[in-house]
Design a protein around this motif. Structure first.
Motif, mmCIF file in Angstrom:
data_model
loop_
_atom_site.group_PDB
_atom_site.id
_atom_site.type_symbol
_atom_site.label_atom_id
_atom_site.label_comp_id
_atom_site.label_asym_id
_atom_site.label_seq_id
_atom_site.Cartn_x
_atom_site.Cartn_y
_atom_site.Cartn_z
ATOM 1 N N SER A 133 0.829 -1.203 0.000
ATOM 2 C CA SER A 133 0.000 0.000 0.000
ATOM 3 C C SER A 133 0.862 1.251 0.000
ATOM 4 O O SER A 133 2.035 1.218 0.362
ATOM 5 C CB SER A 133 -0.926 0.027 1.219
ATOM 6 N N GLU A 193 -6.324 11.227 -8.044
ATOM 7 C CA GLU A 193 -7.354 10.665 -7.168
ATOM 8 C C GLU A 193 -7.551 11.530 -5.929
ATOM 9 O O GLU A 193 -6.604 12.160 -5.441
ATOM 10 C CB GLU A 193 -6.956 9.250 -6.775
ATOM 11 N N TYR A 213 -4.924 9.609 1.858
ATOM 12 C CA TYR A 213 -5.044 8.931 0.570
ATOM 13 C C TYR A 213 -4.403 7.555 0.729
ATOM 14 O O TYR A 213 -3.271 7.443 1.202
ATOM 15 C CB TYR A 213 -4.322 9.718 -0.524
ATOM 16 N N THR A 214 -5.134 6.514 0.356
ATOM 17 C CA THR A 214 -4.619 5.145 0.442
ATOM 18 C C THR A 214 -4.797 4.466 -0.904
ATOM 19 O O THR A 214 -5.877 4.518 -1.491
ATOM 20 C CB THR A 214 -5.369 4.347 1.530
ATOM 21 N N ALA A 215 -3.713 3.849 -1.378
ATOM 22 C CA ALA A 215 -3.768 3.106 -2.641
ATOM 23 C C ALA A 215 -3.203 1.716 -2.414
ATOM 24 O O ALA A 215 -2.163 1.551 -1.775
ATOM 25 C CB ALA A 215 -2.957 3.817 -3.720
ATOM 26 N N GLU A 216 -3.909 0.743 -2.916
ATOM 27 C CA GLU A 216 -3.433 -0.641 -2.857
ATOM 28 C C GLU A 216 -2.348 -0.819 -3.918
ATOM 29 O O GLU A 216 -2.454 -0.294 -5.024
ATOM 30 C CB GLU A 216 -4.601 -1.573 -3.145
ATOM 31 N N ASP A 270 1.554 -4.247 -9.913
ATOM 32 C CA ASP A 270 1.860 -2.815 -9.838
ATOM 33 C C ASP A 270 3.326 -2.611 -9.468
ATOM 34 O O ASP A 270 4.028 -1.807 -10.078
ATOM 35 C CB ASP A 270 1.002 -2.117 -8.770
#
Length: 150
Positions: free
Chosen positions: A51, A92, A108-111, A116
């Motif tokens: 993450s 985002e 803000y959290t992104a997997e 990726d």
């Protein structure tokens, strides 16, 4: 009350009222201020996703309309030409919650999947933030926080 005292009181009220109006006008034009920005990157491991978590405090008297976040590698076209507010249009949004007078804490959290991570450039990355206030002013910080992809 003497006439002189009454005039002094009236003049004081007018002066304070004018100063208050000036302060409100100035507050309405202030741009968002970013503080305490941090980024934490955790790489995927085995079958567990990683993450990216970015947190910042945004302060502006008129209130915050939105905060957009974009992570970008140090060695990219953004480094060469410079990142602009227009580039942030497709970024985002962060989730913001009140954290004090005129301040919100935005997260803000992104997997990050294994795929990726495999396709991402290694090395230094930056997190850009575009904060927009309710009065229409904006603040763009192209390097609000940094992290490393190994």
């Amino acid at each position: 009350m003497s006439r002189r005292v009454a005039l002094s009181v009236v003049a004081g009220v007018v002066l304070l009222g004018g100063a208050g109006a000036f302060a409100l006008a100035q507050a309405g034009e202030q741009t968002p201020a970013l503080a305490h920005s941090t980024a934490r990157y955790s790489a995927p491991e085995g079958d567990r996703d990683g993450s990216l978590v970015f947190v910042t405090d945004v302060t502006v008297p008129s209130g915050v309309t939105n905060v957009k976040v974009l992570a970008w590698p140090q060695h990219s076209s953004f480094a060469e030409k410079g990142l602009t507010a227009k580039d942030m249009a497709a970024a985002e949004p962060a989730v913001c919650k009140p954290s004090g007078p005129n301040t919100v804490r935005c997260t803000y959290t992104a997997e990050v999947t294994g795929a990726d991570a495999e396709s991402s450039p290694r090395g230094a990355w930056h997190v850009a933030v575009l904060a927009t206030a309710q009065n229409g002013t904006t603040t763009l910080d192209t390097e609000a926080a940094d992290f490393t992809v190994r």
